[in-house]
Design an enzyme around this catalytic site. Structure first.
Site, PDB file in Angstrom:
ATOM      1  N   GLU A   1      -2.346   2.973  -9.896  1.00  0.00           N
ATOM      2  CA  GLU A   1      -2.613   1.547  -9.680  1.00  0.00           C
ATOM      3  C   GLU A   1      -4.144   1.396  -9.716  1.00  0.00           C
ATOM      4  O   GLU A   1      -4.827   1.811  -8.776  1.00  0.00           O
ATOM      5  CB  GLU A   1      -2.074   1.089  -8.329  1.00  0.00           C
ATOM      6  CG  GLU A   1      -2.324  -0.396  -8.105  1.00  0.00           C
ATOM      7  CD  GLU A   1      -1.796  -0.938  -6.784  1.00  0.00           C
ATOM      8  OE1 GLU A   1      -1.937  -0.262  -5.754  1.00  0.00           O
ATOM      9  OE2 GLU A   1      -1.261  -2.066  -6.790  1.00  0.00           O
TER      10      GLU A   1
ATOM     11  N   GLU B   1       5.219  -4.294   1.572  1.00  0.00           N
ATOM     12  CA  GLU B   1       4.827  -4.825   0.267  1.00  0.00           C
ATOM     13  C   GLU B   1       3.721  -3.910  -0.223  1.00  0.00           C
ATOM     14  O   GLU B   1       2.604  -3.952   0.293  1.00  0.00           O
ATOM     15  CB  GLU B   1       4.367  -6.271   0.443  1.00  0.00           C
ATOM     16  CG  GLU B   1       4.537  -7.097  -0.813  1.00  0.00           C
ATOM     17  CD  GLU B   1       3.357  -6.918  -1.740  1.00  0.00           C
ATOM     18  OE1 GLU B   1       3.438  -6.019  -2.610  1.00  0.00           O
ATOM     19  OE2 GLU B   1       2.373  -7.644  -1.591  1.00  0.00           O
TER      20      GLU B   1
ATOM     21  N   CYS C   1      -1.668  -6.774  -6.472  1.00  0.00           N
ATOM     22  CA  CYS C   1      -0.533  -5.863  -6.663  1.00  0.00           C
ATOM     23  C   CYS C   1       0.348  -6.316  -7.825  1.00  0.00           C
ATOM     24  O   CYS C   1       1.135  -5.541  -8.329  1.00  0.00           O
ATOM     25  CB  CYS C   1       0.263  -5.728  -5.374  1.00  0.00           C
ATOM     26  SG  CYS C   1       0.687  -7.295  -4.646  1.00  0.00           S
TER      27      CYS C   1
ATOM     28  N   LYS D   1      -3.068  -7.730  12.415  1.00  0.00           N
ATOM     29  CA  LYS D   1      -4.250  -6.870  12.231  1.00  0.00           C
ATOM     30  C   LYS D   1      -4.717  -7.008  10.788  1.00  0.00           C
ATOM     31  O   LYS D   1      -4.094  -6.502   9.861  1.00  0.00           O
ATOM     32  CB  LYS D   1      -3.938  -5.399  12.523  1.00  0.00           C
ATOM     33  CG  LYS D   1      -5.238  -4.620  12.706  1.00  0.00           C
ATOM     34  CD  LYS D   1      -5.175  -3.168  12.311  1.00  0.00           C
ATOM     35  CE  LYS D   1      -5.286  -2.915  10.853  1.00  0.00           C
ATOM     36  NZ  LYS D   1      -6.574  -3.262  10.204  1.00  0.00           N
TER      37      LYS D   1
ATOM     38  N   GLY E   1      -0.041  -3.127   1.676  1.00  0.00           N
ATOM     39  CA  GLY E   1      -1.126  -2.190   1.407  1.00  0.00           C
ATOM     40  C   GLY E   1      -0.667  -1.138   0.422  1.00  0.00           C
ATOM     41  O   GLY E   1       0.219  -1.381  -0.405  1.00  0.00           O
ATOM     42  N   SER E   2      -1.256   0.040   0.518  1.00  0.00           N
ATOM     43  CA  SER E   2      -0.946   1.097  -0.445  1.00  0.00           C
ATOM     44  C   SER E   2       0.390   1.756  -0.111  1.00  0.00           C
ATOM     45  O   SER E   2       0.846   1.733   1.036  1.00  0.00           O
ATOM     46  CB  SER E   2      -2.059   2.148  -0.414  1.00  0.00           C
ATOM     47  OG  SER E   2      -2.119   2.729   0.873  1.00  0.00           O
ATOM     48  N   THR E   3       0.972   2.380  -1.111  1.00  0.00           N
ATOM     49  CA  THR E   3       2.254   3.057  -0.907  1.00  0.00           C
ATOM     50  C   THR E   3       2.102   4.200   0.092  1.00  0.00           C
ATOM     51  O   THR E   3       2.962   4.402   0.962  1.00  0.00           O
ATOM     52  CB  THR E   3       2.792   3.573  -2.262  1.00  0.00           C
ATOM     53  OG1 THR E   3       2.968   2.425  -3.109  1.00  0.00           O
ATOM     54  CG2 THR E   3       4.115   4.283  -2.118  1.00  0.00           C
ATOM     55  N   ALA E   4       0.982   4.924   0.000  1.00  0.00           N
ATOM     56  CA  ALA E   4       0.797   6.074   0.906  1.00  0.00           C
ATOM     57  C   ALA E   4       0.734   5.613   2.358  1.00  0.00           C
ATOM     58  O   ALA E   4       1.394   6.187   3.238  1.00  0.00           O
ATOM     59  CB  ALA E   4      -0.489   6.808   0.534  1.00  0.00           C
ATOM     60  N   THR E   5      -0.031   4.542   2.625  1.00  0.00           N
ATOM     61  CA  THR E   5      -0.121   4.060   4.004  1.00  0.00           C
ATOM     62  C   THR E   5       1.211   3.439   4.424  1.00  0.00           C
ATOM     63  O   THR E   5       1.642   3.599   5.573  1.00  0.00           O
ATOM     64  CB  THR E   5      -1.274   3.051   4.160  1.00  0.00           C
ATOM     65  OG1 THR E   5      -2.480   3.669   3.697  1.00  0.00           O
ATOM     66  CG2 THR E   5      -1.469   2.634   5.600  1.00  0.00           C
ATOM     67  N   GLY E   6       1.870   2.759   3.508  1.00  0.00           N
ATOM     68  CA  GLY E   6       3.185   2.174   3.810  1.00  0.00           C
ATOM     69  C   GLY E   6       4.168   3.236   4.279  1.00  0.00           C
ATOM     70  O   GLY E   6       4.939   3.021   5.236  1.00  0.00           O
TER      71      GLY E   6
HETATM   72  O1  TXE Z   1      -5.123   0.317   1.599  1.00  0.00           O
HETATM   73  P1  TXE Z   1      -4.395   0.674   2.958  1.00  0.00           P
HETATM   74  P2  TXE Z   1      -6.644   0.499   1.161  1.00  0.00           P
HETATM   75  C1  TXE Z   1      -3.633  -0.412  -2.874  1.00  0.00           C
HETATM   76  C2  TXE Z   1      -4.680  -0.452  -3.986  1.00  0.00           C
HETATM   77  C3  TXE Z   1      -5.899   0.060  -3.305  1.00  0.00           C
HETATM   78  C4  TXE Z   1      -5.295   1.114  -2.386  1.00  0.00           C
HETATM   79  C5  TXE Z   1      -6.124   1.517  -1.190  1.00  0.00           C
HETATM   80  O2  TXE Z   1      -4.295   0.415  -5.023  1.00  0.00           O
HETATM   81  O3  TXE Z   1      -6.813   0.616  -4.193  1.00  0.00           O
HETATM   82  O4  TXE Z   1      -4.096   0.537  -1.935  1.00  0.00           O
HETATM   83  O5  TXE Z   1      -6.506   0.375  -0.425  1.00  0.00           O
HETATM   84  C6  TXE Z   1      -4.130  -0.668   7.363  1.00  0.00           C
HETATM   85  N1  TXE Z   1      -1.272   2.716   9.975  1.00  0.00           N
HETATM   86  N2  TXE Z   1      -3.476  -1.695  -2.216  1.00  0.00           N
HETATM   87  O6  TXE Z   1      -7.143   1.839   1.503  1.00  0.00           O
HETATM   88  O7  TXE Z   1      -4.962   1.897   3.591  1.00  0.00           O
HETATM   89  C7  TXE Z   1      -5.517  -1.062   6.926  1.00  0.00           C
HETATM   90  O8  TXE Z   1      -6.361  -1.239   8.045  1.00  0.00           O
HETATM   91  C8  TXE Z   1      -1.191   1.374   9.941  1.00  0.00           C
HETATM   92  C9  TXE Z   1      -2.345  -2.474  -2.633  1.00  0.00           C
HETATM   93  O9  TXE Z   1      -7.410  -0.639   1.673  1.00  0.00           O
HETATM   94  O10 TXE Z   1      -2.945   0.683   2.634  1.00  0.00           O
HETATM   95  C10 TXE Z   1      -5.234  -2.377   6.208  1.00  0.00           C
HETATM   96  O11 TXE Z   1      -5.095  -3.399   7.181  1.00  0.00           O
HETATM   97  N3  TXE Z   1      -2.026   0.612   9.188  1.00  0.00           N
HETATM   98  C11 TXE Z   1      -2.211  -3.706  -1.908  1.00  0.00           C
HETATM   99  C12 TXE Z   1      -3.891  -2.112   5.533  1.00  0.00           C
HETATM  100  O12 TXE Z   1      -3.314  -1.034   6.256  1.00  0.00           O
HETATM  101  C13 TXE Z   1      -2.964   1.239   8.461  1.00  0.00           C
HETATM  102  C14 TXE Z   1      -3.211  -4.255  -1.051  1.00  0.00           C
HETATM  103  C15 TXE Z   1      -3.969  -1.713   4.060  1.00  0.00           C
HETATM  104  O13 TXE Z   1      -4.756  -0.558   3.924  1.00  0.00           O
HETATM  105  C16 TXE Z   1      -3.084   2.644   8.458  1.00  0.00           C
HETATM  106  C17 TXE Z   1      -4.273  -3.343  -0.697  1.00  0.00           C
HETATM  107  C18 TXE Z   1      -2.181   3.385   9.262  1.00  0.00           C
HETATM  108  N4  TXE Z   1      -2.205   4.723   9.311  1.00  0.00           N
HETATM  109  C19 TXE Z   1      -4.368  -2.123  -1.289  1.00  0.00           C
HETATM  110  N5  TXE Z   1      -4.100   2.979   7.626  1.00  0.00           N
HETATM  111  C20 TXE Z   1      -1.067  -4.614  -2.192  1.00  0.00           C
HETATM  112  N6  TXE Z   1       0.166  -4.161  -1.986  1.00  0.00           N
HETATM  113  O14 TXE Z   1      -1.298  -5.761  -2.545  1.00  0.00           O
HETATM  114  C21 TXE Z   1      -4.608   1.834   7.129  1.00  0.00           C
HETATM  115  N7  TXE Z   1      -3.925   0.767   7.635  1.00  0.00           N
END
Ligand code: TXE
Length: 469
Positions: free
Chosen positions: A360, A234, A268, A159, A212-217
């Site tokens: 970040e 990651e 990141c 995805k 992605g973000s720590t919160a979503t992780g």
């Molecule tokens: O990230 P999300 P966002 C950081 C960076 C950025 C912030 C927000 O600081 O400003 O995160 O970015 C999917 N269950 N990084 O909002 O939400 C979403 O569709 C499952 C760091 O874009 O973490 C996307 O495919 N999946 C970074 C992915 O998660 C979910 C890279 C990342 O989105 C979901 C990007 C859920 N509940 C942002 N909600 C790095 N580590 O390199 C969203 N997604």
């Protein structure tokens, strides 16, 4: 421009601010179907000989190489990356698949000496692996998860992020062209909160690899817990570059802009805190300013461009909100004055404990911070919930290693600002993640170990039972 429905994403070219395509979201029913096909395809995919799986992945790598310009153009258009950087990303995707194409024949189990027989271990695929990818490096990060997962005999449901689905869809097409069997590598487009969450919870998705973000992780980890599903995370970083007085200052200053600002800082691994030892602070700033002036910002189509726009208007607003007026500015560059999502390359000198040092930023912004002693800088660099990457600049080899061991960070470079190589493990400590991608470790993360004991007993009893726990 009509309003988007909840069933599609409007893609906007970040460099122009103009809509160029709408991408439909997959429904939950559709996604269930894709997962079921992926599980079914896994039966014959894992049964292929290791050599055949490797050959197919090598063909996939060649198809990616042949499609380089198309893939790079998609990344440039959907993510705003300068074309030269986008080409390098396509090349990295090719290299990752070529590297893991060699893995099926080399990912070996072990033989362990035990009493009464022989114990051997197999590394077995997990099943259908769900990969949730971000928008910042849409193709490379998708490849980091996909290539080892497929090499080890898993299938993949990817995805991509809502804002960057086109490269992933193109990869899916190339996989099919290269002869990967139907269902082995599938892409589902849609919202993270709906489809990403669904993949994380689905009982037939055997593992999640999330970037992605720590919160979503953290949310993904909780969703995956329902079915005791392994997860690789990651997550974000807030990385430091540490420049000691004895460093090659010219080299450190020349590398600093790209270490902090590549991909407009949406990385990141961006070194967004640059600590410089006090005796050389002024000299370092003098060397840095011309390096900042030399940065080429603007048209992503120009092969000389190094810095492009941010991904979206919302993200630009987020970055702008972090750069508050109370922070002294050391440098602010120029950006095109058009409707794209531009933010000027910016160097700040925030006071210690300023909130920008906790966030970040994920934009073309970094902070210069003087320090005095080794112990002090270790304490300050480690004083963040993140622990992903960092750089140490010194000519003293022992100090370089001492520092590297003291920092709570997953990936460090000494006298360099680079972090990612497909041959070496990559991942974060603390809130920057869980598990490792790339290198040999990536294969362990997409397999589980099965132990088989083979008794050497003939018709006679052995001592084996006495050794059982
Ligand atoms: O990230 P999300 P966002 C950081 C960076 C950025 C912030 C927000 O600081 O400003 O995160 O970015 C999917 N269950 N990084 O909002 O939400 C979403 O569709 C499952 C760091 O874009 O973490 C996307 O495919 N999946 C970074 C992915 O998660 C979910 C890279 C990342 O989105 C979901 C990007 C859920 N509940 C942002 N909600 C790095 N580590 O390199 C969203 N997604």
């Amino acid at each position: 421009m009509t309003e988007p429905t909840s069933h599609e994403t409007i893609l906007i070219n970040p460099a122009t601010g103009h809509e160029f395509i709408r991408v439909p979201h997959r429904s939950i029913d559709d996604t269930n179907q894709v997962i079921a096909e992926s599980v079914r395809a896994g039966v014959s995919w894992r049964a292929l000989s290791a050599a055949e799986r490797g050959r197919l992945l090598a063909r996939f790598a060649r198809a990616i190489a042949a499609d380089r310009e198309h893939l790079a153009t998609l990344t440039m258009t959907e993510a705003g990356h300068p074309i030269t950087a986008a080409r390098a990303e396509a090349d990295q995707v090719r290299d990752v698949f070529a590297y893991f194409a060699g893995a099926p024949e080399r990912h070996l189990g072990t033989q362990i000496p035990v009493a009464g027989g022989t114990a051997i271990t197999f590394r077995e695929p997990l099943g259908a692996v769900g990969i949730i990818a971000p928008w910042n490096f849409p193709l490379p990060i998708a490849a980091w998860g996909t290539a080892p997962a497929l090499a080890a005999g898993n299938t993949v449901v990817l995805k991509p992020a809502e804002l960057t689905p086109l490269g992933a869809l193109r990869l899916e097409h190339l996989a099919s062209e290269a002869g990967l069997p139907d269902g082995v590598f599938r892409v589902v487009t849609g919202s993270g909160a709906v489809l990403g969450d669904h993949l994380a919870r689905h009982p037939d998705v055997a593992k999640i690899i999330f970037t992605g973000s720590t919160a979503t992780g953290a949310r993904v980890l909780a969703a995956a817990a329902e079915h005791i599903k392994p997860v690789t995370l990651e997550l974000g970083g807030h990385n430091a570059s540490i420049v000691f007085s004895d460093a090659n200052l010219a080299a450190a200053a020349a590398a600093t802009p790209s270490g902090a600002l590549d991909n407009a800082g949406q990385d990141c691994c961006a070194r967004s805190r640059v600590y410089v030892q006090r005796p050389v602070f002024e000299r370092f700033v003098d060397l840095l300013i011309p390096a900042m002036d030399a940065l080429r910002v603007g048209d992503p189509l120009d092969p000389r461009t190094q810095l492009g726009p941010l991904i979206s208007a919302a993200h630009r607003n987020r970055v702008a909100a972090l750069v508050t007026n109370d922070i002294p500015v050391v440098y602010r560059g120029q950006v095109p004055q058009d409707s794209g999502f531009w933010f000027p390359p910016t160097v700040l000198a925030p006071p210690p404990h300023h909130p920008i040092l906790d966030a970040e930023v994920f934009g073309p912004v970094f902070s210069l911070l003087p320090f005095d002693t080794e112990d002090e800088v270790i304490e300050r660099v480690n004083n963040t919930p993140y622990g992903l990457a960092g750089s140490i600049w010194t000519r003293d080899g022992a100090r370089g290693l001492r520092m590297a061991r003291a920092l709570h960070v997953g990936n460090l470079s000494i006298n360099s600002q680079t972090a990612v190589r497909y041959q070496t493990p990559f991942g974060g400590m603390k809130h920057s993640g869980l598990g490792r991608e790339l290198g040999p470790d990536a294969l362990d993360a997409v397999t589980e170990v099965k132990t088989v004991f083979i008794s050497h007993d003939g018709p006679h009893p052995s001592t084996q039972r006495n050794e059982e726990l």
